[in-house]
Write a protein that holds these residues in place. Structure first.
Motif, short mmCIF file in Angstrom:
data_model
loop_
_atom_site.label_atom_id
_atom_site.label_comp_id
_atom_site.label_asym_id
_atom_site.label_seq_id
_atom_site.Cartn_x
_atom_site.Cartn_y
_atom_site.Cartn_z
N SER A 214 88.41 65.63 -21.29
CA SER A 214 88.51 65.62 -22.75
C SER A 214 89.02 64.29 -23.28
O SER A 214 88.51 63.76 -24.27
CB SER A 214 89.39 66.77 -23.24
N THR A 215 90.02 63.71 -22.62
CA THR A 215 90.54 62.42 -23.08
C THR A 215 89.50 61.32 -22.89
O THR A 215 89.31 60.48 -23.78
CB THR A 215 91.84 62.06 -22.32
N GLY A 216 88.82 61.35 -21.75
CA GLY A 216 87.77 60.35 -21.51
C GLY A 216 86.67 60.41 -22.55
O GLY A 216 86.19 59.37 -23.02
N VAL A 217 86.27 61.61 -22.91
CA VAL A 217 85.23 61.77 -23.93
C VAL A 217 85.70 61.22 -25.27
O VAL A 217 84.96 60.51 -25.96
CB VAL A 217 84.83 63.25 -24.06
N ASP B 144 80.48 61.00 -19.57
CA ASP B 144 79.31 60.38 -20.22
C ASP B 144 78.37 61.44 -20.79
O ASP B 144 77.88 61.30 -21.92
CB ASP B 144 78.56 59.51 -19.21
N LEU B 145 78.14 62.49 -20.02
CA LEU B 145 77.24 63.55 -20.47
C LEU B 145 77.76 64.20 -21.75
O LEU B 145 77.00 64.44 -22.70
CB LEU B 145 77.11 64.59 -19.35
N VAL C 284 87.88 58.95 -25.82
CA VAL C 284 87.89 57.49 -25.73
C VAL C 284 86.49 56.95 -25.95
O VAL C 284 86.27 56.01 -26.73
CB VAL C 284 88.42 57.02 -24.36
N ARG C 285 85.50 57.55 -25.29
CA ARG C 285 84.11 57.10 -25.40
C ARG C 285 83.59 57.20 -26.82
O ARG C 285 82.76 56.39 -27.23
CB ARG C 285 83.21 57.92 -24.46
N VAL C 286 84.03 58.19 -27.59
CA VAL C 286 83.49 58.37 -28.94
C VAL C 286 84.35 57.68 -30.00
O VAL C 286 84.15 57.89 -31.20
CB VAL C 286 83.29 59.86 -29.29
N GLY C 287 85.30 56.85 -29.56
CA GLY C 287 86.00 55.98 -30.50
C GLY C 287 87.24 56.56 -31.15
O GLY C 287 87.70 56.04 -32.17
N LYS C 288 87.83 57.58 -30.57
CA LYS C 288 89.03 58.17 -31.16
C LYS C 288 90.32 57.56 -30.62
O LYS C 288 91.41 58.07 -30.88
CB LYS C 288 89.03 59.68 -30.96
N VAL C 289 90.19 56.48 -29.87
CA VAL C 289 91.33 55.79 -29.29
C VAL C 289 91.14 54.29 -29.51
O VAL C 289 90.02 53.78 -29.45
CB VAL C 289 91.43 56.09 -27.77
#
Length: 305
Positions: free
Chosen positions: A213-216, A57-58, A218-223
Motif C-alpha cells: 500500500s505504501t509503495g503504491v 506496479d500492477l 508513492v508511485r501515484v504521487g502521494k509522497v
C-alpha cells in the motif's frame, strides 16, 4: 496438490522443531525464541521482493485507470487486510473506497472469531459481486495456509469479472496452487505454536501489505521525498505533523507554516506548491490536477515553463 480438506502437510501446520519444549521455557527464553523465529520474516520478504514490486506496479497502474484495491481474507488474514485499508485514508488522504478490506463474516468478525465462515466459497464470490468489482480493480487474496475457501471463491469471481488478482500465502506453490495473475509466497516456516498463523505468518503478511500500500501511494504521487504530504489533518497529532512537514521543507517558522496551512485549506501538498511557486490556492489546485496530484511533477513544470 492434496485435497484442501487435508491440511496437515501444509508448511503453516507443521511442527517447529525449535519450539518442541515451548511449555518448559522461561519467559526470557520464550522471548528469545520468538525473536529468532520472527527474524525469518525479513528473509521471506526479501525472497518475494520481485513479486512485491510487481504488485506495486500492477496496483498503481490500476489506480491510474480509476481502479480500486481490495484485500480479501478470513480470520487474522482478513483483519490485516481491513487494518491496512483503514489506515490509507488518514495517511494518504485517499478516499475510503480506493482501498477496501473484505473479511469473511463482515465487520463482526473483526472483534469476534468467525472461523466457520471462511469455509464458504460462495460468500467470497458474493462479496466480490456486492462491491461491483470490475476489470479496473485489483483483488488481493490473503490466506496464510492457502486453502481458505472464502478467498478461493473471491479470487475466482474477481478473475471472471476481469479484475487483476494477487495471492498472498505462506505455503509453497507445490502444496497449494491458486490461479491468480500474481502469486506471492511468504515462506516463514512452521509457527512457534504449531498452526497459529497469527504469529510469523501474520507478521510477514502485515509487512507485505505495508510495503504494497505504501509503495503504491508513492508511485501515484502521494509522497514527496519521504514525507506524507497528503496527510489528512484531522486531529492535533496530524496537525502538528503537517506543520513540521511544512517547516522542514520550507524553513518557515511554525507560525508562518500555520498560516500557510490554513490558507491552503489544511492541504499540505497544496500549501507546499503555493509556497514554492507563488501561485494562489486556486491556481495551485489546478496545477496539481494537471499532474494527477504529483507535487514534484507540478513543481518541475513551473521551473521549466
Amino acid at each position: 496438490m492434496k485435497n484442501l480438506e487435508e491440511r496437515g502437510h501444509l508448511l503453516t501446520e507443521q511442527i517447529n522443531p525449535n519450539s518442541q519444549n515451548l511449555d518448559q521455557l522461561t519467559s526470557l527464553e520464550l522471548v528469545e525464541l520468538f525473536n529468532r523465529e520472527d527474524a525469518k520474516t525479513l528473509s521471506a520478504i526479501a525472497q518475494a521482493k520481485l513479486q512485491l514490486a510487481e504488485a506495486i506496479d500492477l496496483t498503481a497502474e490500476a489506480f491510474g485507470r480509476g481502479g480500486r484495491l481490495f484485500y480479501v481474507g478470513a480470520g487474522t488474514s482478513g483483519r490485516l487486510g481491513v487494518l491496512d485499508a483503514a489506515e490509507c485514508p488518514p495517511t494518504f488522504c485517499s478516499p475510503p473506497e480506493l482501498v477496501q478490506g473484505i473479511i469473511a463474516g463482515g465487520a463482526g468478525a473483526l472483534v469476534r472469531s468467525s472461523e466457520d465462515l471462511e469455509d464458504r466459497a460462495e460468500d467470497g464470490a458474493e462479496a466480490i459481486a456486492h462491491r461491483q468489482i470490475t476489470e479496473l480493480d485489483v483483488v488481493v487474496g490473503i490466506t496464510a495456509g492457502g486453502t481458505t475457501p472464502f478467498v478461493h471463491g473471491a479470487i475466482q469471481s474477481a478473475r471472471q469479472r476481469g479484475a487483476k488478482t494477487i495471492l498472498i500465502a505462506c505455503v509453497p506453490t507445490d502444496q497449494v496452487s491458486i490461479e491468480a495473475d500474481l502469486d506471492i509466497r511468504l515462506l516463514v516456516g512452521p509457527e512457534v505454536l504449531a498452526g497459529s498463523t497469527r504469529l510469523k505468518a501474520g507478521t510477514v503478511t502485515k509487512m507485505a501489505l505495508n510495503i504494497l500500500s505504501t509503495g503504491v501511494m508513492v508511485r501515484v504521487g502521494k509522497v514527496y521525498g519521504n514525507r506524507m504530504v497528503d496527510v489528512a489533518v484531522t486531529n492535533k497529532k496530524l496537525h502538528d505533523r503537517a506543520l513540521r512537514i511544512l517547516q522542514d521543507l520550507t524553513n518557515l517558522s511554525r507560525e508562518e507554516a500555520g498560516y500557510l496551512l490554513e490558507s491552503s485549506g489544511r492541504r499540505v501538498k497544496l500549501a507546499l506548491l503555493m509556497h514554492w511557486t507563488g501561485l494562489d490556492a486556486k491556481e495551485s489546485d489546478r496545477l496539481l490536477a494537471e499532474h494527477q496530484g504529483n507535487l514534484r511533477a507540478a513543481v518541475q513544470s513551473c521551473k521549466t515553463s
